[in-house]
Scaffold this motif. Sequence first.
Motif, mmCIF file in Angstrom:
data_model
loop_
_atom_site.group_PDB
_atom_site.id
_atom_site.type_symbol
_atom_site.label_atom_id
_atom_site.label_comp_id
_atom_site.label_asym_id
_atom_site.label_seq_id
_atom_site.Cartn_x
_atom_site.Cartn_y
_atom_site.Cartn_z
ATOM 1 N N LEU A 58 4.155 -1.501 -23.217
ATOM 2 C CA LEU A 58 3.181 -2.473 -23.716
ATOM 3 C C LEU A 58 2.269 -1.771 -24.703
ATOM 4 O O LEU A 58 1.681 -0.730 -24.388
ATOM 5 C CB LEU A 58 2.352 -3.049 -22.561
ATOM 6 C CG LEU A 58 1.121 -3.869 -22.955
ATOM 7 C CD1 LEU A 58 1.526 -5.118 -23.739
ATOM 8 C CD2 LEU A 58 0.296 -4.239 -21.733
ATOM 9 N N THR B 189 -1.480 1.905 -25.251
ATOM 10 C CA THR B 189 -0.022 1.873 -25.170
ATOM 11 C C THR B 189 0.408 2.602 -23.908
ATOM 12 O O THR B 189 -0.210 3.591 -23.495
ATOM 13 C CB THR B 189 0.641 2.504 -26.411
ATOM 14 O OG1 THR B 189 2.064 2.321 -26.331
ATOM 15 C CG2 THR B 189 0.315 3.978 -26.549
ATOM 16 N N PHE C 255 6.131 -8.169 -17.162
ATOM 17 C CA PHE C 255 6.761 -7.002 -17.766
ATOM 18 C C PHE C 255 7.867 -6.455 -16.866
ATOM 19 O O PHE C 255 7.763 -6.467 -15.640
ATOM 20 C CB PHE C 255 5.720 -5.912 -18.035
ATOM 21 C CG PHE C 255 4.578 -6.379 -18.876
ATOM 22 C CD1 PHE C 255 4.764 -6.647 -20.224
ATOM 23 C CD2 PHE C 255 3.329 -6.606 -18.324
ATOM 24 C CE1 PHE C 255 3.719 -7.112 -21.004
ATOM 25 C CE2 PHE C 255 2.275 -7.070 -19.102
ATOM 26 C CZ PHE C 255 2.474 -7.322 -20.444
ATOM 27 N N GLN D 50 10.405 -3.992 -25.273
ATOM 28 C CA GLN D 50 9.001 -3.623 -25.369
ATOM 29 C C GLN D 50 8.195 -4.871 -25.704
ATOM 30 O O GLN D 50 8.717 -5.836 -26.280
ATOM 31 C CB GLN D 50 8.787 -2.573 -26.455
ATOM 32 C CG GLN D 50 9.146 -3.072 -27.858
ATOM 33 C CD GLN D 50 8.843 -2.071 -28.951
ATOM 34 O OE1 GLN D 50 7.728 -1.568 -29.047
ATOM 35 N NE2 GLN D 50 9.845 -1.764 -29.776
ATOM 36 N N THR D 51 6.924 -4.853 -25.344
ATOM 37 C CA THR D 51 6.028 -5.949 -25.700
ATOM 38 C C THR D 51 4.877 -5.410 -26.532
ATOM 39 O O THR D 51 4.248 -4.408 -26.165
ATOM 40 C CB THR D 51 5.475 -6.648 -24.449
ATOM 41 O OG1 THR D 51 6.545 -7.307 -23.753
ATOM 42 C CG2 THR D 51 4.429 -7.696 -24.816
#
Length: 434
Positions: A102, A119, A96, A51-52
């Motif tokens: 994100l 999100t 990504f 995840q970022t």
Amino acid sequence: MRQITGIALIGVTLLAGCGPSPKSPATAAAAGPAGFEKYCNAPGVPKALRQTVLVIDENEIHANPAPNQIAPENRRWTMWVGSLLGKAGDPKSSVFAPRERLTLLVAPRNGGEPRTVFTGCFPGFSAEEVQVIARNQGGLGSASSDFFGSGPVQTATKDADRFRSLLGAALARLGDPAAQTSPAGGDGGLSTSSLLVSLRQKPLADLTAGIPRIVIYSDLSRLSISQASVPEARKAGFALARKAPLDLKRAEVFVAGVQPSTETDRTKAFLDAFLLGSEGHLRGFGSGDIGLQQAAPQTVRIYSGMIRYGSEDVPMRLRLATTSDGRIVDSWLAVRRDIETATPFEGEIVSDGRNGEIGRNDGKGLGQLWSIDPDPEPEFGPDMAFGGLRGLELHIHPDGVLEGRVMDPMVNMINGNAKPYIEFKLHIDEKSQF
């Protein structure tokens, strides 16, 4: 050769000012953060393993002059975020992974808790998944065909453009004058900055969404640093981490938007040490390319067990994350004595020819990441993880057992032991997150 003694081893168009009109702050707050959850638990395909979390320092956000107009000062970071999303119609050009979550946070300039403004999971499929789709004539099985429709790849491309639009609208709303917070004052120094105070308010990531990559946009050159040298800055960073760490959950950390200054080296040294002491690994820092194109892991395995550390056996955990081409990324070793000390490592993994695997790092980092003075000459001592040893070897057996050694070509004895290495034995831990 040395002996070690006394070791306590351990560009989107919308971002230029076009697109949906921003909601009022009251409307946006009532609706909660924007999101795009369609691909987060899509049937027929696995969840992303990374995840970022993207954090915008509110000190970078200026009030927009009018509705549907972006302040000129905001274009620098809005266009930078847009570049991460890649080109419209081409999901593969983003930084990504397919379906990677994100989360966009804003760190308030008053030091308050970071607030979530967006999100969602980036739409797309891997090359292997696209091949499966083609073989099945447009479906990944009946469940995913019903979910995505008759053209999953084409649908994902359109959804990626929608994802960009929603995120762009969320970014545009950040410049609404009514959404700005007032500074709390005293933001002149890096160690006491509102950014670090804000990031300390809550964990930045939930491991159920994947192993974390944290990207911070903040021009830290605006903040002063009192230490006169790199070693002094690193020492101060480690000290602050012991006193008031962040909760980073062994994340890779990237800091963007930092303009060059006479204090850049010391600022980076302080931050590197502070993040490491907070169980984070500074991987990128600066105003240009900070290295966000690295491939996401395709496998993540957690191991736990014991390591012979000095004269005692102590608990150890290991996260082994690997890419499809056998690179070890986003991986950590953690040893717990009075407190847990976690150290990142990278390397490569290959087959041992007998249904097992052999992993090695590059022999340069590991314990030396904890050095106060990172000059070319390595240093060893009881206050460094693994006493400063740099080499790591892993033997992963097919039955879930992992045996490992930590060593260094410059060390031939540890605590009087004729074995010039530290050994550990771990077992796969499928129930834990780490």
